[in-house]
Design a protein around this motif. Sequence first.
Motif, PDB file in Angstrom:
ATOM      1  N   GLU B 332       0.823  -1.197   0.000  1.00 21.24           N
ATOM      2  CA  GLU B 332       0.000   0.000   0.000  1.00 21.24           C
ATOM      3  C   GLU B 332       0.860   1.250   0.000  1.00 21.24           C
ATOM      4  OE1 GLU B 332       0.437  -2.130   2.419  1.00 21.24           O
ATOM      5  OE2 GLU B 332       0.904  -1.087   4.276  1.00 21.24           O
ATOM      6  N   HIS B 364      -7.641  -5.723   1.158  1.00 22.84           N
ATOM      7  CA  HIS B 364      -6.737  -5.456   2.295  1.00 22.84           C
ATOM      8  C   HIS B 364      -5.909  -4.200   2.024  1.00 22.84           C
ATOM      9  CE1 HIS B 364      -3.746  -6.453   5.522  1.00 22.84           C
ATOM     10  NE2 HIS B 364      -2.958  -5.764   4.695  1.00 22.84           N
ATOM     11  N   GLU B 365      -5.317  -4.144   0.835  1.00 20.30           N
ATOM     12  CA  GLU B 365      -4.463  -2.988   0.527  1.00 20.30           C
ATOM     13  C   GLU B 365      -5.285  -1.701   0.486  1.00 20.30           C
ATOM     14  OE1 GLU B 365      -1.611  -3.695   1.005  1.00 20.30           O
ATOM     15  OE2 GLU B 365      -1.588  -5.834   0.593  1.00 20.30           O
ATOM     16  N   HIS B 368      -5.882  -0.043   3.715  1.00 17.10           N
ATOM     17  CA  HIS B 368      -4.781   0.802   4.186  1.00 17.10           C
ATOM     18  C   HIS B 368      -4.956   2.256   3.757  1.00 17.10           C
ATOM     19  CE1 HIS B 368      -2.289  -2.116   6.131  1.00 17.10           C
ATOM     20  NE2 HIS B 368      -2.113  -2.859   5.056  1.00 17.10           N
ATOM     21  N   GLU B 387      -1.908  -2.842  10.149  1.00 20.00           N
ATOM     22  CA  GLU B 387      -2.131  -4.179   9.599  1.00 20.00           C
ATOM     23  C   GLU B 387      -3.312  -4.893  10.257  1.00 20.00           C
ATOM     24  OE1 GLU B 387      -1.069  -4.874   6.954  1.00 20.00           O
ATOM     25  OE2 GLU B 387       0.853  -3.878   6.657  1.00 20.00           O
ATOM     26  N   ALA B 390      -6.298  -3.208   8.797  1.00 17.09           N
ATOM     27  CA  ALA B 390      -6.555  -3.577   7.395  1.00 17.09           C
ATOM     28  C   ALA B 390      -7.146  -4.979   7.321  1.00 17.09           C
ATOM     29  CB  ALA B 390      -5.273  -3.483   6.581  1.00 17.09           C
ATOM     30  N   TYR B 454      -1.314  -8.883  12.225  1.00 15.46           N
ATOM     31  CA  TYR B 454      -2.446  -9.092  11.314  1.00 15.46           C
ATOM     32  C   TYR B 454      -3.523  -9.923  12.003  1.00 15.46           C
ATOM     33  CZ  TYR B 454       0.581  -7.827   7.285  1.00 15.46           C
ATOM     34  OH  TYR B 454       1.419  -7.205   6.408  1.00 15.46           O
TER      35      TYR B 454
HETATM   36 ZN   LIG Z   1      -1.260  -4.623   4.981  1.00 13.56          ZN
END
Ligand SMILES: [Zn+2]
Lengths: 307, 629
Positions: B332, B364-365, B368, B387, B390, B454
């Motif tokens: 990202e 996910h990206e 961010h 993270e 995200a 994560y």
């Molecule tokens: Zn990430």
Amino acid sequence: MMRSPAAFPSFGREVALGLQAAVRRWPLALALYLPNLVLGLLSALPIFLAGEALGQLGPWTARLAEGDLANTLIEFSALRQASPPAELRAAGGDLVWALLLLALGVLAQGTAYNLLAGAVLGRLAGDDDVTFGSAFRRWAGPMFWFGFLALMVVLLAGTLGVVLVALLPVDGSASLLVKPLLGLGWFALLNGWLEVARASMVARSDPRALRALGRAITLPGRVWLPAIVLWLLLGLVGALYLGLGGSLAVAVPGALALLAVAVQQLVAFAGAWLKLARLGIALGVARATAGPNLATSSASRRYTARF
Amino acid sequence: MPYPHRRLSALTAALLALCLLLSGVPSAAAQSSGPPGGPQSDVASYQIQVTLDPQSKQLQGSERITYRNPSADTLTELWFHLYLNAFRSPDTQWLRESGGAHRGFAAEEPGWIKVERLALADGGPTLLLPDGGDTAETNVRVPLPKALGPGQTLTLEATWTAQLPRVFARTGYAGDFFMVGQWYPKLAVYDRGHWDSEPWHANSEFFADFGNYDLAVTLPQSYVTGASGVRQGETANADGSKTVRYRAERVTDVAWTAWPQYQAVDRQMQAAGQTTQVELLLPASEAGDAERHLAAIRAALDAYGTWYGAYPWPKLTVVVPPEDAGGAGGMEYPTLVTTGSNGPTRGLPGIDNGIYGLETVTVHEIAHEWFPMQVQSNEAAEAWLDEGFADYLTTRLLGRLYGPDRSVLNLPLLRLGYVNQQRGVVGSAGVEQEPLAQPSWQFQSPYTYAATVYGKGSLALLSLQGLYGDERFTAALHHYADVWRWRHPTSADLRDALAQALGQNLDWFFNSFVFGRDVVDYQVGAITDGQATVERVGEARYPVDVRLDFADGSSRLERWDGQERSLALAGDGKAIAGVAVDPEERITLEINRLDNTRLEQPALAPALALADRWLAFVQMLLQLVGQVG
Ligand SMILES: [Zn+2]
């Protein structure tokens, strides 16, 4: 419809006759189905007990029964650090039993098939006065030995084929389609060849297993191509059966257990009959390749007369 | 290294640090001060001209930096990140920490950056860099000739040369493909009384001030380019090259990519009441997946925008790197993300559509773009704040799109939910007790780092959502985003913002899971004499639902605050058939759910159904055996 005894037997005709025999004598499929059912039930019993125990600890049994394997089994990674409840230990023990019985079942199924195949072929090929029992006594020994050799062939040639297919320089998503197909095709050919070898023992009344394997390798040139096409076709039918039958068995909701059992037994019986049909067809191929002198067996003449 | 907080005196901070060192307790349990004065969206701005030499894979750059001291302190030095030096030689700290590989991609060719000149602008004095600017460091201190007071601005000029590595750890080249990230001399952040002087570590990501960027990239005309920000135009040069200009506002970084073989798909999207121009850049081999990416992009912009405030920039660029540049994927940058493909299953009928790997990375990206691209926490010091967030957003969105139990895999015989996958990752990595708020470089391995920030990070947020309900918790996170947008929050700031929005004290939660090592673990005890017992095994006192099921088919749900070690529940004269802690499975942090339920009598129907499934499987397997030979 009588043909000259000196002519080569027709490939298509012999194959059709073999298939007709499998249709006519469909109850023979019971002999192939019953071991499957008994061995399956033996292995399923401890799973039932495991399901009862696990079910006391939450929704796990129901979720597994609904096919939600990955999501459910991931919860068991928690066992790494926790001391498992007694029910869980009991379920684990039951699972070990089920797996053990499954492994034994695989062995038993292979053995049962090899012991029974000669009797089934004998009934498919023989007169009505050739009883299942007499054919069993005649062929159980030779076929057991043949089964052992066939297993070696499958292990060696099968492994070789898998390795060769894996080494093929095909990449990406194409390889995910092409390689399994090639692998399946290879096993279909291998399987077809072994079935014809087995059937040729009965067709020629020759119990020598090694010789039967050699005979099947040295098929007359005129039947090579049709035999290969036939085997691939049968391989496709087998794969379709396993795919469709498996899907059908899974498609019935787990909650309707009795209906699911019934559907599964229909599927299993259909599979057993499919095997019967393959044996009938293998018998036809064995006859078609036998050459003019040995070809028109009494049995095939009789079918000709009947149908 | 624990970092002190604003308004802690130096003495208090030193004492705290000493206590923490002695006790081994991680940092930052102290109360945060709340947000500073106003948004800080214009602290560090850059005008960068860069020329790409596709043969040598080198960049010749010059930049003009405008920096406003955002603090109440007088600054006598600056710190600069020179990230590419991480790849200068095999013995750099970064490559030693990483073992020479990042997310499965190996470091093959070196990368570096040399600063030829750094000076105050417009003929001002030259600033002294370590080793004359040709240093092996990734973060360097530069003394200022004249102190910079609070709110004062200075302008710097720099010229530099950078060597891109063979694409690896997010940045570099693969043939004529270029993904250019972490590529120019970049100011570190001065926040809460100190410079971010930490070198770049293998597990670390980034931290930067907001500002406006004007980027001019000169390269051969055959290249298709994409970059952070909005394209301003393109001019052809006399030498056959071209210069492409981009501008990005209120961002913390710019990255760009160039490749002659990109296919570009432009789409205007209405999402969360906002119009966003989306550009998807991808190789021809991935063109078949363009619509899947676009659908995921739209869903993400819409959901995240609705939950936490609309996407604040006019444009979003999404890059699918070519197959031999996988190391560039899944990253990202402000207004630009790189994603990936499903790899070997691409286009496989009946399979590929049930594997959501491609959607997972894309959404996910894009998550961010909210955390940390708007709410710029320190990604290296507290990676879970970007993270974990995200992945939490990803879990929510994928669950909504595909169903929570099949948001990773949705195949006929195999399904897997993202939450379950994270529970598995946390369990198998054994990171249940890892505090979320710890610096990336202090984790034992990339795996424990990832599993914690994560996996456990998103499970923590999902557990809070389970406790307060989707609507309330979404509103609370929206509040946090609103308060801390264009600023630099910490975990303590998150705690205070959530507590304010929810009207609840959240110290217990943050002290247990963010700063502490507590776990949630409940279990069912004995059922005897018309009474059932539930027990708290873990240290965390997590409010939890307990359900009593009675033999007559009725049930009773109670909320237990978990303060005591156990709770006895009376059947009130009715026979108890079973008891379940957290029956709705709201506490995704619960480390062991296998002991959360107990039934007095085994249930026949599920066991029969399971046995039948097994029977079906065994019968098919035995058929297979019978089919051979
Ligand atoms: Zn990430």
